[in-house]
Design a protein around this motif. Structure first.
Motif, PDB file in Angstrom:
ATOM      1  N   ALA A 134     -17.070 -14.385  15.368  1.00  0.00           N
ATOM      2  CA  ALA A 134     -16.991 -12.923  15.422  1.00  0.00           C
ATOM      3  C   ALA A 134     -18.349 -12.325  15.771  1.00  0.00           C
ATOM      4  O   ALA A 134     -18.429 -11.333  16.515  1.00  0.00           O
ATOM      5  CB  ALA A 134     -16.496 -12.378  14.084  1.00  0.00           C
ATOM      6  N   ARG A 135     -19.449 -12.943  15.260  1.00  0.00           N
ATOM      7  CA  ARG A 135     -20.786 -12.443  15.605  1.00  0.00           C
ATOM      8  C   ARG A 135     -21.052 -12.608  17.093  1.00  0.00           C
ATOM      9  O   ARG A 135     -21.613 -11.718  17.742  1.00  0.00           O
ATOM     10  CB  ARG A 135     -21.842 -13.206  14.804  1.00  0.00           C
ATOM     11  N   ALA A 136     -20.671 -13.729  17.650  1.00  0.00           N
ATOM     12  CA  ALA A 136     -20.860 -13.946  19.090  1.00  0.00           C
ATOM     13  C   ALA A 136     -19.997 -12.989  19.903  1.00  0.00           C
ATOM     14  O   ALA A 136     -20.437 -12.432  20.915  1.00  0.00           O
ATOM     15  CB  ALA A 136     -20.537 -15.396  19.438  1.00  0.00           C
ATOM     16  N   MET A 137     -18.764 -12.758  19.466  1.00  0.00           N
ATOM     17  CA  MET A 137     -17.861 -11.851  20.201  1.00  0.00           C
ATOM     18  C   MET A 137     -18.324 -10.404  20.106  1.00  0.00           C
ATOM     19  O   MET A 137     -17.975  -9.585  20.965  1.00  0.00           O
ATOM     20  CB  MET A 137     -16.441 -11.965  19.645  1.00  0.00           C
ATOM     21  N   ALA A 138     -19.103 -10.066  19.076  1.00  0.00           N
ATOM     22  CA  ALA A 138     -19.559  -8.689  18.916  1.00  0.00           C
ATOM     23  C   ALA A 138     -20.622  -8.312  19.937  1.00  0.00           C
ATOM     24  O   ALA A 138     -20.899  -7.125  20.146  1.00  0.00           O
ATOM     25  CB  ALA A 138     -20.099  -8.481  17.505  1.00  0.00           C
ATOM     26  N   LEU A 139     -21.233  -9.320  20.599  1.00  0.00           N
ATOM     27  CA  LEU A 139     -22.245  -9.026  21.617  1.00  0.00           C
ATOM     28  C   LEU A 139     -21.572  -8.484  22.864  1.00  0.00           C
ATOM     29  O   LEU A 139     -20.425  -8.825  23.179  1.00  0.00           O
ATOM     30  CB  LEU A 139     -23.030 -10.299  21.954  1.00  0.00           C
ATOM     31  N   PRO A 140     -22.293  -7.658  23.647  1.00  0.00           N
ATOM     32  CA  PRO A 140     -21.695  -7.102  24.860  1.00  0.00           C
ATOM     33  C   PRO A 140     -21.299  -8.213  25.842  1.00  0.00           C
ATOM     34  O   PRO A 140     -21.984  -9.241  25.966  1.00  0.00           O
ATOM     35  CB  PRO A 140     -22.795  -6.208  25.432  1.00  0.00           C
ATOM     36  N   LEU A 141     -20.207  -7.966  26.563  1.00  0.00           N
ATOM     37  CA  LEU A 141     -19.702  -8.967  27.496  1.00  0.00           C
ATOM     38  C   LEU A 141     -20.689  -9.233  28.627  1.00  0.00           C
ATOM     39  O   LEU A 141     -20.844 -10.384  29.069  1.00  0.00           O
ATOM     40  CB  LEU A 141     -18.351  -8.497  28.064  1.00  0.00           C
ATOM     41  N   HIS A 142     -21.413  -8.170  29.076  1.00  0.00           N
ATOM     42  CA  HIS A 142     -22.347  -8.387  30.183  1.00  0.00           C
ATOM     43  C   HIS A 142     -23.542  -9.234  29.753  1.00  0.00           C
ATOM     44  O   HIS A 142     -24.218  -9.849  30.585  1.00  0.00           O
ATOM     45  CB  HIS A 142     -22.821  -7.038  30.750  1.00  0.00           C
ATOM     46  N   VAL A 143     -23.808  -9.280  28.443  1.00  0.00           N
ATOM     47  CA  VAL A 143     -24.873 -10.160  27.946  1.00  0.00           C
ATOM     48  C   VAL A 143     -24.380 -11.599  27.917  1.00  0.00           C
ATOM     49  O   VAL A 143     -25.077 -12.532  28.357  1.00  0.00           O
ATOM     50  CB  VAL A 143     -25.331  -9.711  26.548  1.00  0.00           C
ATOM     51  N   ILE A 144     -23.166 -11.792  27.400  1.00  0.00           N
ATOM     52  CA  ILE A 144     -22.617 -13.150  27.292  1.00  0.00           C
ATOM     53  C   ILE A 144     -22.438 -13.781  28.670  1.00  0.00           C
ATOM     54  O   ILE A 144     -22.716 -14.970  28.879  1.00  0.00           O
ATOM     55  CB  ILE A 144     -21.281 -13.112  26.529  1.00  0.00           C
ATOM     56  N   SER A 145     -21.991 -12.990  29.639  1.00  0.00           N
ATOM     57  CA  SER A 145     -21.703 -13.516  30.976  1.00  0.00           C
ATOM     58  C   SER A 145     -22.873 -13.345  31.943  1.00  0.00           C
ATOM     59  O   SER A 145     -22.740 -13.681  33.131  1.00  0.00           O
ATOM     60  CB  SER A 145     -20.460 -12.817  31.547  1.00  0.00           C
ATOM     61  N   GLN A 164     -17.736 -19.490  28.558  1.00  0.00           N
ATOM     62  CA  GLN A 164     -16.741 -20.554  28.498  1.00  0.00           C
ATOM     63  C   GLN A 164     -16.812 -21.295  27.165  1.00  0.00           C
ATOM     64  O   GLN A 164     -15.785 -21.682  26.589  1.00  0.00           O
ATOM     65  CB  GLN A 164     -16.947 -21.529  29.658  1.00  0.00           C
ATOM     66  N   THR A 165     -18.014 -21.498  26.673  1.00  0.00           N
ATOM     67  CA  THR A 165     -18.172 -22.161  25.373  1.00  0.00           C
ATOM     68  C   THR A 165     -17.505 -21.347  24.264  1.00  0.00           C
ATOM     69  O   THR A 165     -16.791 -21.890  23.401  1.00  0.00           O
ATOM     70  CB  THR A 165     -19.664 -22.345  25.057  1.00  0.00           C
ATOM     71  N   LEU A 166     -17.731 -20.031  24.289  1.00  0.00           N
ATOM     72  CA  LEU A 166     -17.137 -19.155  23.275  1.00  0.00           C
ATOM     73  C   LEU A 166     -15.619 -19.157  23.372  1.00  0.00           C
ATOM     74  O   LEU A 166     -14.907 -19.248  22.360  1.00  0.00           O
ATOM     75  CB  LEU A 166     -17.690 -17.739  23.427  1.00  0.00           C
ATOM     76  N   GLN A 167     -15.091 -19.066  24.603  1.00  0.00           N
ATOM     77  CA  GLN A 167     -13.641 -19.048  24.785  1.00  0.00           C
ATOM     78  C   GLN A 167     -13.015 -20.363  24.325  1.00  0.00           C
ATOM     79  O   GLN A 167     -11.954 -20.381  23.686  1.00  0.00           O
ATOM     80  CB  GLN A 167     -13.297 -18.784  26.260  1.00  0.00           C
ATOM     81  N   ALA A 168     -13.695 -21.492  24.634  1.00  0.00           N
ATOM     82  CA  ALA A 168     -13.165 -22.787  24.211  1.00  0.00           C
ATOM     83  C   ALA A 168     -13.148 -22.884  22.688  1.00  0.00           C
ATOM     84  O   ALA A 168     -12.192 -23.411  22.088  1.00  0.00           O
ATOM     85  CB  ALA A 168     -14.012 -23.912  24.810  1.00  0.00           C
TER      86      ALA A 168
END
Length: 750
Positions: A134-145, A164-168
């Protein structure tokens, strides 16, 4: 004379010269006045000019200082502009540094979260894994990607891009949660079920969590009737539906707070939809089983082909008691009670769900985190207008699923196909039987038949059962047809019986003459009493049902008013009952009493004179002929009617007699002559008769019919010196006699 010319050299006469001189003198006076005015204003103007001259040095000094200030300010402004530009550049650099620092912090957060997530998964610490995910998902998508994350986050152990790591990891957790949830569900482990159920929404698998939960609760509501239960039992199908709906209601009552705590307000609707799918299947199977077990199609077909209507259309005919009925009304009564019971269980469930969802909608939504520190998404709520809020008040969120369910369609279809036609047939059959088996109810006073009590007892039962279906459309549809039944098969049959009393005769065979007339009259009056009792029964029945607890108990608040309107529509039959009743009373009156009233007044006043002296007045006072004759004749006419009519019918009959009697009475008394004592005697006779008639009834409108006669008596007793017109206009009496009639009455005095 021509005006003088302006050229003095052309002036030729003395008058012209004098006129011209006078004009010049006038001009001279005006110029002198103007010059004097200019001289008087010269001094203030000169003073003002001197003041202005004294200000010139000061203004020159101010101008010099202003130029110096302008030079100073301009220099300062250029310096400030240079400094401001450098500050803006520094701010931009600081913003970029902060942004870079924040981005680095986010990447560090992402990298540490993914590493901790992987470690927690390996250790099977699912709550910790959920928290890091949940902490990782709370970050903005443009940061993760973003390219920076794709370069800095991957490690030799996890070389995939962070997205991809988060989605897996999310998919792996979903698989684990579903597996563990299903295992806990099969084991009926409430603690484990709750543990994994609340983890789904934290990592964005809300729909999947609700789907798994719905599958779990559906297993809890599956109806498995005991092996000992028999479908032939009248309570089998009602009990099965009761168990089904109670199970669903219990789950909603107990589980809705849990679902909305972890998934948000209104999310119970998705679970409810799955529950209703199971309910749709069970309801459909039960209704089909009921139709087959109770042979409903055969009952419906047999009732349609029953010769019931023919018997009702010929109420004067006797029905052969040995004819076997195609359908037993008692069997129809049983299946109708079953149908209403099944529909009522659905209606109570529907009302419970509406009230429950309405309560949840009305509560203020409060968002927050749960006690174990899990971070939950807080979806934004779109703004709603007042119209939207009103619509939500009318239909709570999630309730439309119930309204559109197959269960409701199945129940409504069953009511439309079987309940309404058979209920109407049942009402008609019982009313027909009430007519056929009608006898005089000697326990009642006045006498009526057993038909009204029997028919309205059944109507009350039928309407109560109709309300217990909890279906507004069924109430409206069935009410309309039952009104037609009460009009066509009840009121019209009584009317036909009234018509047949004197056509075919209700007296037994061989009965003739006065006895036959007496029996026909009694039969006619009893039927009129039935109509009066029917009107009272209908008014009381509608009032009792409208105010009963059946309506708010089975129907939504928005449906209560239409249901009461359908019930109140039965009041439209009361004027029809009373119209037939009044026509019957008038027919009886015209046939039996009106002919006897034609000579009534002349017989009462036979040999009576109101031209009296003192001896005549004393004799009239002693004999009291008018009152005695009236009482004897009236009792001879009305004898027997008061005890046989109902109070309302007797009042109507009594009023008709007075209406026919009063007008000839008025005409007769204005054909007589009156002395002073005679007028007093007439007033005494009139008051005595009115007092006697008032004593014969419990209703108090008798005196109103004698107002004109009483006003005639008043006019006859005026003093001879009193002017009629003056008394008519100044007495304050609400006259029903015209002024011309008043004069004519006054002229009757001798």
């Amino acid at each position: 004379m021509e005006p003088p010319t302006s050229d003095p050299r052309r002036l030729a006469t003395l008058p012209h010269i004098l006129a011209r001189l006078s004009a010049i003198q006038s001009d001279e006076a005006e110029l002198s006045a103007a010059l004097a005015a200019l001289l008087s204003t010269h001094e203030p103007i000169a003073a003002s000019l001197n003041n202005l001259r004294s200000l010139a040095p000061q203004l020159d000094l101010l101008a010099k200082e202003t130029r110096l200030l302008d030079q100073t300010v301009s220099l300062t402004a250029r310096t400030a502009q240079d400094v401001g530009g450098r500050v803006q550049s520094l701010d931009e650099e600081m913003r970029r540094v902060r942004e870079a620092s924040e981005r680095v912090s986010q990447i560090i957060e992402l990298k540490s979260s993914l590493a901790a997530l992987r470690s927690s998964i390996e250790q099977q610490d699912w709550e910790t894994a959920t928290r890091h995910c949940a902490r990782a998902m709370a970050l903005p998508l443009h940061v993760i990607s973003g390219p920076f994350a794709e370069t800095a986050v991957p490690t030799p152990e996890s070389h995939l891009p962070p997205a991809q790591t988060l989605q897996a990891a999310r998919e792996e957790l979903l698989t684990v949660f579903k597996r563990e949830f299903e295992r806990a569900s099969r084991a009926r482990d409430a603690t484990a079920t709750s543990r994994f159920f609340k983890l789904f929404p934290a990592i964005g698998w809300e729909a999947e969590g609700l789907q798994a939960y719905a599958s779990f609760v559906v297993e809890l509501v599956k109806v498995r009737p005991p092996a000992s239960a028999k479908t032939s039992s009248p309570l089998y199908y009602i009990t099965a539906l009761t168990a089904l709906f109670e199970s669903i209601a219990l789950i909603v009552d107990q589980h809705q707070p849990v679902v909305e705590k972890y998934y948000g307000a209104g999310k119970m609707g998705l679970v409810l939809e799955r529950l209703l799918q199971e309910a749709d299947r069970v309801v459909h199977d039960l209704v089909e089983g009921w139709e087959e077990e109770r042979a409903m199609k055969r009952k419906l077909s047999d009732s349609s082909s029953s010769p019931l209507s023919a018997a009702l259309q010929r109420p004067g005919n006797t029905v052969d008691p040995v004819d076997e009925e195609l359908v037993d009304p008692r069997e129809v009564d049983k299946v109708l009670s079953e149908a209403a019971g099944m529909s009522g269980r659905w209606g109570l469930f529907r009302k419970f769900m509406h009230d429950r969802l309405q309560d949840e909608t009305d509560e203020d939504e409060e968002e927050g985190s749960d006690e174990d520190g899990l971070v939950h998404p807080n979806p934004s709520k779109p703004p709603t207008s007042s119209a939207d809020e009103d619509a939500e008040d009318a239909t709570p969120a999630g309730f439309q699923v119930i309204e559109d369910s197959r269960s409701r369609q199945t129940i409504e279809g069953m009511l439309s196909i079987y309940y309404t036609p058979l209920e109407v047939w049942y009402a008609r059959s019982v009313i027909e039987k009430a007519h056929r088996l009608s006898t005089h109810d000697l326990t009642q006073s006045p006498i009526t038949t057993t038909t009204p009590d029997d028919a309205f007892y059944i109507l009350k039962s039928v309407l109560g059962r109709m309300l217990s279906t909890a279906s507004l459309s069924t109430v409206e549809r069935t009410s309309e047809q039952l009104r037609d039944v009460m009009d066509r098969d009840y009121a019209r049959v009584i009317k036909q019986k009234l018509d047949n009393v004197y056509k075919g005769g209700s007296a037994g065979p061989g009965v003739r003459g006065e006895k036959a007339e007496r029996e026909n009259r009694q039969a006619f009056i009893i039927l009129l009493n039935d109509l009066d009792v029917s009107s009272s029964h209908m008014e009381r029945l509608v009032k009792d049902l409208s105010q009963s607890t059946l309506v708010p108990q089975h129907f939504l608040d928005s449906e209560i008013e239409p249901v009461r309107n359908s019930l109140n529509s039965f009041m439209n039959l009361v004027p029809k009952f009373r119209s037939t009743l009044r026509a019957g009373v008038e027919q009886l009156f015209n046939q039996l009493l009106r002919p006897k009233l034609r000579t009534f007044i002349t017989d009462v006043y036979k040999d009576v004179s109101y031209v009296l002296d003192e001896d005549g007045y004393a004799g009239a006072e002693l004999q009291d002929l008018v009152r005695k004759r009236f009482v004897k004749a009236w009792e001879g006419l009305i004898e027997g009617y008061k005890d046989t009519f109902t109070e309302s019918n007797y009042r109507l009959f009594f009023g008709l007699a007075l209406d026919v009697l009063v007008r000839p009475w008025e005409k007769f008394v204005v054909s007589l002559k009156y002395s002073e004592l005679g007028a007093i005697r007439f007033d005494h006779d009139l008051r005595a008769v009115v007092a006697y008639l008032s004593s014969q009834t419990v209703f108090g409108d008798i005196r109103e019919k004698f107002v004109r006669l009483q006003q005639i008596a008043t006019l006859l007793n005026l003093d001879s010196e009193e002017d009629v017109d003056e008394f008519y206009n100044g007495s304050g009496i609400s006259w029903q006699l015209s002024q011309q009639e008043a004069r004519a009455v006054a002229n009757l005095r001798v």
